[in-house]
Design a protein around this motif. Structure first.
Motif, short mmCIF file in Angstrom:
data_model
loop_
_atom_site.label_atom_id
_atom_site.label_comp_id
_atom_site.label_asym_id
_atom_site.label_seq_id
_atom_site.Cartn_x
_atom_site.Cartn_y
_atom_site.Cartn_z
N MET A 1 19.51 1.11 18.21
CA MET A 1 18.89 0.31 17.14
C MET A 1 17.62 0.95 16.63
N THR A 2 17.46 0.92 15.33
CA THR A 2 16.21 1.49 14.79
C THR A 2 15.07 0.51 15.01
N GLN A 3 13.90 1.06 15.18
CA GLN A 3 12.74 0.20 15.42
C GLN A 3 11.75 0.34 14.27
N GLN A 4 11.25 -0.77 13.83
CA GLN A 4 10.26 -0.75 12.76
C GLN A 4 8.90 -0.44 13.38
N VAL A 5 8.26 0.65 12.91
CA VAL A 5 6.92 0.96 13.41
C VAL A 5 5.92 0.51 12.35
N PRO A 6 5.01 -0.38 12.70
CA PRO A 6 4.06 -0.86 11.68
C PRO A 6 3.12 0.25 11.23
N GLY A 7 2.95 0.39 9.90
CA GLY A 7 2.03 1.39 9.36
C GLY A 7 0.62 0.84 9.32
N PRO A 8 -0.36 1.66 8.87
CA PRO A 8 -1.73 1.18 8.79
C PRO A 8 -1.88 0.10 7.72
N GLU A 9 -2.80 -0.78 7.94
CA GLU A 9 -3.10 -1.81 6.94
C GLU A 9 -3.64 -1.14 5.68
N MET A 10 -3.15 -1.54 4.50
CA MET A 10 -3.67 -0.96 3.26
C MET A 10 -4.38 -2.04 2.45
N THR A 11 -5.47 -1.61 1.78
CA THR A 11 -6.18 -2.55 0.90
C THR A 11 -5.41 -2.66 -0.41
N THR A 12 -5.73 -3.63 -1.22
CA THR A 12 -5.06 -3.82 -2.50
C THR A 12 -5.19 -2.58 -3.37
N GLY A 13 -6.42 -1.99 -3.38
CA GLY A 13 -6.65 -0.77 -4.17
C GLY A 13 -5.73 0.35 -3.74
N GLN A 14 -5.59 0.52 -2.43
CA GLN A 14 -4.76 1.62 -1.92
C GLN A 14 -3.30 1.43 -2.29
N LYS A 15 -2.89 0.17 -2.41
CA LYS A 15 -1.48 -0.07 -2.66
C LYS A 15 -1.02 0.44 -4.02
N PHE A 16 -1.96 0.69 -4.94
CA PHE A 16 -1.58 1.22 -6.26
C PHE A 16 -1.41 2.73 -6.24
N TYR A 17 -1.89 3.41 -5.22
CA TYR A 17 -1.71 4.85 -5.02
C TYR A 17 -2.32 5.70 -6.14
N VAL A 18 -3.21 5.14 -6.97
CA VAL A 18 -3.76 5.95 -8.08
C VAL A 18 -4.65 7.04 -7.53
N ARG A 19 -5.56 6.66 -6.67
CA ARG A 19 -6.50 7.63 -6.13
C ARG A 19 -5.73 8.72 -5.35
N GLU A 20 -4.72 8.30 -4.57
CA GLU A 20 -3.99 9.24 -3.72
C GLU A 20 -3.24 10.27 -4.57
N VAL A 21 -2.63 9.78 -5.67
CA VAL A 21 -1.89 10.70 -6.53
C VAL A 21 -2.85 11.71 -7.17
N LEU A 22 -3.98 11.22 -7.68
CA LEU A 22 -4.94 12.12 -8.31
C LEU A 22 -5.46 13.12 -7.29
N GLN A 23 -5.66 12.65 -6.06
CA GLN A 23 -6.13 13.54 -5.00
C GLN A 23 -5.15 14.70 -4.78
N GLY A 24 -3.88 14.34 -4.75
CA GLY A 24 -2.85 15.36 -4.55
C GLY A 24 -2.84 16.35 -5.69
N LEU A 25 -2.91 15.84 -6.91
CA LEU A 25 -2.90 16.74 -8.08
C LEU A 25 -4.10 17.67 -8.04
N TRP A 26 -5.21 17.16 -7.59
CA TRP A 26 -6.43 17.97 -7.53
C TRP A 26 -6.26 19.13 -6.55
N ILE A 27 -5.64 18.87 -5.44
CA ILE A 27 -5.45 19.95 -4.45
C ILE A 27 -4.57 21.04 -5.05
N THR A 28 -3.47 20.64 -5.71
CA THR A 28 -2.59 21.62 -6.33
C THR A 28 -3.34 22.45 -7.37
#
Ligand code: SF4
Ligand code: SF4
Ligand code: SF4
Ligand code: SF4
Ligand code: FES
Lengths: 192, 537
Positions: A1-28
């Motif tokens: 049986m597969t087991q669900q592993v709980p991920g880290p708690e995310m804030t509302t801001g993080q859930k939109f992934y805007v900052r994370e996407v821009l961060q990735g583009l910046w590295i590239t």
């Protein structure tokens, strides 16, 4: 049986992934600019197919059937490789050689390279060191499917070197060398 | 009945049982090389050494230890493990380890027991002693003396079973070498058995040589159909392609042996002359179309010339079920049809008979068809058929499996002939309708051998081409004749047969068991001792 592993708690801001996407583009973007500004150091351009990359020694390329001193293939058609092959792409037809003390030899030995997954199990399984993937040949291509079924005649003592190595080519064709390449003191990066 | 203990497990065995067999009954496997249930005990490999707990002195060899009350042995002590490892090391000291080119690999006792009981490293510092490799000593056998472990099974086989005595162990100790006497070759017709009993790859089958590695093969039980003995066989095949037959143990019929003719008859399954498609007057057609055409002809003949113008010849080479289903189908549709049984051998039968296994009658089911004919009560013999053909009253003749025209010799041919058979022959050439009958190894059913022993057939491989079991063809014919209510399927047909033929009363196909079951009467056909065809020693 597969087991669900709980991920880290995310804030509302993080859930939109805007900052994370821009961060990735910046590295590239950062790496692109850095590479373009230092092109000579960071890129080695090889004029394939005129020039060929030399693969690391342990690279698993096209299969080769090794030979005995008398020129016959070492393979005795024991089928160990065909047995272990997870892609089931090795076909061997065994025969008897009445003049050879080894008695058994492969009348035909074919590997369907379209099905091979380059796992190297065949090399490991062989009790006779009769099959190796040490040719360094990575250009496994052809115009028909039949071309890609490598047979005994082709694989017997198959060697790389149909194409010149980069160093040899640039010595004769300095105009092809990448910018900043010194023909007298080649400093291609290891493996090239 | 002595009671013995093996590893603390108590078993009661028949008097005279040795401890390898007693242990087998207790569920304990004792490794052995030289012991064979159908050969005299030699006791020379020492692999079966066991500790004796009570009732004797040990360690001792289990193969030569007869069960007696109070005897208790152990096979799980450290001492036994050490002895087995030492014996393995000893046997492998000079062994060439040819496994990559050895046909025995995969079914080799040396390999199996090394993995189970050996796992030692060779301590041999000197050169190995070598012996002659690749010797062609018989029509079916290649001998590699280098691989021999001197178990003497083959020597005992040729001394005690075939009584030809060609093989010997020459020289002594390390230099012991198996071989035939100089200038001689194996001369008997049971050579394949030598490859079977040799526990290693010293004697291998020439016909099977380098054809297939053994682990690709699947074994399915079946019965040989080349003579009336009906040796039990394993059909070794790879996805339906048969590579060899091997005898399957049946102590009541063939022990562990079979003749070379039967052994090589696997080639007939894929032979050129197999009948693979149905053929009617218009050439090749589907099976159902040909059956419909045949049924129309049967109807017409019965209507225009009376029931007696239609005839059926039962097949001594077809199963009980094929014969019974054909007989029932025809009798239901044409009650007055004439039925015959022509005994004899077909031209493609092999010409050899002995008193070991090979019966003079080369048909697998003569006894069964005789019983069916007896129960029917109105089955004519070859003379009756000849007479019926001569007066021209018989217009349409259905022939099952046998090459009846060849068996009859010169006769007046019937106007129309239908042949249900597996291989092309004179009868199929002359036939207007030919229907492909599946081979014995491809069908569900049963044969009755010369002892009156009914032996079960199960499909070992799929039927080749369009061919079908006899009971299926018979059912198709019955349907085309408008008879739908006949029993179907091999089990159903056998059930019907067992209800109607007294000799088969109480038998069922599923209940035949591994050894087969005898029909109810004295075994009728005692083998007659044939002239000794073996060359003088
Ligand atoms: S490399 Fe792997 S997949 Fe390819 S032939 Fe060998 S065993 Fe088969
Ligand atoms: S495992 Fe080696 S010797 Fe055996 S068939 Fe394959 S290549 Fe030949
Ligand atoms: S006899 Fe057995 S152990 Fe010896 S070479 Fe043949 S397979 Fe290997
Ligand atoms: S040839 Fe085989 S059967 Fe004969 S003695 Fe040697 S190992 Fe035993
Ligand atoms: S089996 Fe007992 S000594 Fe060989």
């Amino acid at each position: 049986m597969t087991q669900q592993v709980p991920g880290p708690e995310m804030t509302t801001g993080q859930k939109f992934y805007v900052r994370e996407v821009l961060q990735g583009l910046w590295i590239t973007l950062k790496h692109t600019v850095r590479n373009v500004l230092n092109a000579d150091e960071n890129f080695t351009i090889i004029d394939y197919p005129d020039v060929k990359k030399v693969m690391p020694e342990r690279y698993k390329g096209a299969h080769r059937l090794t030979t005995r001193p008398d020129g016959k293939v070492k393979c005795v058609a024991c089928m160990m490789c065909a047995q272990i092959c997870p892609a089931k792409c090795i076909t061997i037809e065994a025969g008897e050689d009445p003049d050879d003390p080894v008695e058994k030899y492969p009348v035909q030995f074919q590997i369907d390279m379209l099905r091979c997954i380059y796992c190297g199990f065949c090399v490991e399984a062989c009790p006779k060191d009769a099959i190796r993937m040490d040719t360094g040949i990575y250009e496994i291509n052809g115009f028909t499917r039949q071309d890609l079924i490598h047979d005994k005649a082709y694989m017997k003592d198959l060697k790389a070197g149909k194409k010149p190595l980069a160093e040899d080519w640039y010595r004769e064709h300095p105009e092809d060398a990448p910018p900043g390449y010194d023909v007298k003191a080649p400093k291609l990066r290891e493996g090239y | 009945m002595p009671t013995v203990k093996v590893n603390g497990i108590e078993v009661e065995v028949a008097p005279g049982t040795n401890m390898i067999e007693a242990a087998r009954q207790a569920g304990v496997d004792i490794p052995h090389y030289c012991y064979h249930p159908h050969l005299p005990v030699a006791g020379n490999c020492r692999m079966c050494l066991v500790d004796v707990e009570a009732g004797g002195r040990g360690p001792d060899i289990a193969c030569n230890m007869q069960a007696r009350d109070g005897l208790a042995i152990r096979t799980d002590t450290d001492n036994v493990k050490r002895m087995r490892r030492s014996v393995m090391e000893f046997l492998l000291v000079n062994h060439p380890l040819d496994c990559p080119i050895c046909d025995q690999a995969g079914e080799c006792r040396l390999q199996d027991y090394y993995m189970e009981h050996g796992q030692h490293h060779s301590r041999l510092a000197d050169e190995k002693i070598t012996r002659t490799k690749r010797q062609d000593i018989g029509d079916l056998i290649i001998l590699d003396a280098d691989r021999c472990i001197a178990c003497s099974r083959c020597v005992r086989f040729s001394d005690e079973v075939t009584k030809t005595g060609e093989l010997r162990l020459f020289n002594r100790t390390d230099h012991t070498e198996i071989g035939v006497f100089p200038g001689t070759r194996l001369s008997h017709h049971y050579q394949g058995c030598l490859a079977d009993i040799c526990p290693v790859g010293a004697l291998t089958n020439k016909d099977f040589r380098f054809q297939k590695r053994s682990w690709y093969l699947r074994a399915e039980p079946s019965v040989c159909d080349r003579c009336a003995t009906g040796c039990n066989i394993d059909v070794d095949h790879d996805h339906g392609e048969v590579f060899r037959y091997r005898p399957r143990r049946n102590d009541a019929v063939n022990k562990s042996w079979m003749c070379d003719f039967g052994r090589l008859s696997y080639k007939r399954l894929a032979a050129e002359d197999r009948i693979l498609t149905a053929r009617g007057p218009e050439g090749a057609e589907g099976v159902d179309a040909v059956l419909a055409g045949l049924a129309a002809a049967v109807d017409a003949a019965a209507r225009d010339h009376g029931d007696g113008s239609v005839g059926l010849v039962l097949g001594t080479r077809a199963t009980n079920e094929a014969n019974w289903a054909m007989l029932r189908a025809l009798r239901a549709a044409v009650p007055g049809a004439r039925v015959f049984l022509v005994e004899g051998n077909d031209p493609d039968a092999f010409d050899y008979t002995d008193d070991l296994l090979v019966h003079a009658d080369k048909n697998p089911n003569t006894a069964g068809v005789r019983l069916i004919a007896e129960a029917d009560g109105a089955v004519g013999d070859a003379e009756a058929l000849r007479a019926a053909l001569a007066d021209g009253g018989l217009r349409l003749l259905l022939v099952l499996a046998d090459d009846v025209l060849a068996r009859l010799g010169e006769v007046r041919r019937p106007e129309a002939l239908a042949f249900f058979g597996t291989w092309a022959n004179a009868t199929s050439e002359a036939a207007r309708w030919v229907l492909p009958l599946a081979a014995a190894q491809e069908v569900e059913g049963s044969f009755t051998n010369f002892q009156g022993r009914v032996q079960r057939l199960q499909p070992a491989i799929p039927a080749a081409g369009d061919s079908r079991p006899g009971q299926v063809l018979a059912a198709g014919l019955a349907r085309a004749l408008g008879e739908d209510a006949l029993p179907a399927g091999a089990a159903g047909v056998f059930h019907d047969l067992a209800a109607n033929v007294p000799a088969f009363f109480g038998l069922s196909l599923a209940g035949l068991g591994a050894e087969g079951a005898l029909v109810h009467r004295e075994p009728p056909t005692e083998q007659v001792a044939p002239p000794d065809t073996r060359p003088a020693p």
